[in-house]
Design a protein around this motif. Sequence first.
Motif, PDB file in Angstrom:
ATOM      1  N   VAL A  36       0.826  -1.327  -0.087  1.00  0.00           N
ATOM      2  CA  VAL A  36      -0.040  -0.138   0.046  1.00  0.00           C
ATOM      3  C   VAL A  36       0.824   1.168   0.076  1.00  0.00           C
ATOM      4  N   ASP A  57      -1.350   5.867   3.105  1.00  0.00           N
ATOM      5  CA  ASP A  57      -2.691   5.170   3.360  1.00  0.00           C
ATOM      6  C   ASP A  57      -2.729   4.734   5.107  1.00  0.00           C
ATOM      7  N   ASP A  58      -3.673   4.635   5.715  1.00  0.00           N
ATOM      8  CA  ASP A  58      -3.664   4.155   7.137  1.00  0.00           C
ATOM      9  C   ASP A  58      -3.574   2.551   6.918  1.00  0.00           C
ATOM     10  N   ALA A  86      -5.862  -0.576   6.226  1.00  0.00           N
ATOM     11  CA  ALA A  86      -5.606  -1.372   4.877  1.00  0.00           C
ATOM     12  C   ALA A  86      -5.667  -2.659   5.434  1.00  0.00           C
ATOM     13  N   PHE A 105      -9.683  -2.677  -1.798  1.00  0.00           N
ATOM     14  CA  PHE A 105      -8.892  -1.597  -2.016  1.00  0.00           C
ATOM     15  C   PHE A 105      -9.586  -0.455  -2.737  1.00  0.00           C
ATOM     16  N   ASN A 156     -10.464   3.369  -1.603  1.00  0.00           N
ATOM     17  CA  ASN A 156      -9.728   4.228  -1.611  1.00  0.00           C
ATOM     18  C   ASN A 156      -8.250   3.926  -1.264  1.00  0.00           C
ATOM     19  N   ILE A 157      -8.011   2.664  -1.110  1.00  0.00           N
ATOM     20  CA  ILE A 157      -6.650   2.150  -0.476  1.00  0.00           C
ATOM     21  C   ILE A 157      -5.663   1.970  -1.900  1.00  0.00           C
ATOM     22  N   THR A 158      -4.761   2.729  -1.904  1.00  0.00           N
ATOM     23  CA  THR A 158      -4.059   2.487  -3.221  1.00  0.00           C
ATOM     24  C   THR A 158      -2.817   1.604  -3.070  1.00  0.00           C
TER      25      THR A 158
END
Length: 293
Positions: free
Chosen positions: A191, A195-196, A200, A262, A266-268
């Motif tokens: 990730v 990101d958090d 995640a 994801f 909105n996890i990249t």
Amino acid sequence: MDIKEASEILISQLQSWYTNIVAGIPNLILAVIVVILFGVLSKKIKALTNRLVFRFSNNDSLASLSAVVAAYIIILVGMFIGLDILNLDKAVTSLLAGAGIIGLALGFAFQDLTSNFISGVFIAVQRPIRIGDVIETNGFFGQVRAINIRSTIIYNFAGQEIEIPSKDIFQQPILNYSKTGERRMQLNCGVSYGDDLQKAQDIAIAAINTLPFLQEGKPVELHYDGFGDSSINFKIWYWLDQEKAGPPHAGSEAIKAVKKAFDENNITIPFPIRTLELMDRKEILAPFMKNGN
């Protein structure tokens, strides 16, 4: 010696042979009967040995090997008894001595064959693999189709069968995916730094838990294991119920589940970044212009 004397000697010798042959016919018939009876008996002993071994073990290879050895022993005993009935004791001794010499010569000439046979016997007794096991050995991966004395045949899931000599099976490490009945899968991902990580982790574990082929009682684990060039990397461990899905399908479905989860949150998942520096044409030609080119 004239012709008459020679013919008398020849006739006398032929009469002696005829007398011996006639006198030996009962023994010959008896010897043939004995050999035939022992041949029939060997088949009965083979089947009986097979059943007896199965009473104490469900090892197919061991039962087959024991039955064949028992049958050959009975046949050899019958042959030696038949030769003894024919008063061919010297022939029996010669056969035994010759068998020893031939066996020694064949042992040197066919060392690989002998090694494969002995290894096959140990495989049959120790049973490191069984028919139906999914294994990896000697650089090959597949399911065991047959375990013979000389070789083991595996199916590589691509439509081909691979025959591996028993010596190589016995002497090389074997990765047996079916021995314990359990299979842990690993998915590597990452990730972005923005990101958090806890969020995640929770989302990825929840996504894997939705898969229908997970083994009950085995938790899904996620561990971050390093800082990459453009991502914080992690690996997910989950246990597969091999009766519901195979490893390729399970791995593919896990990738799709994590990617979808994801995207929805909105996890990249970053990809490697490459930077290209564009120079002005004058800057490129400057070195050549200074040299008068």
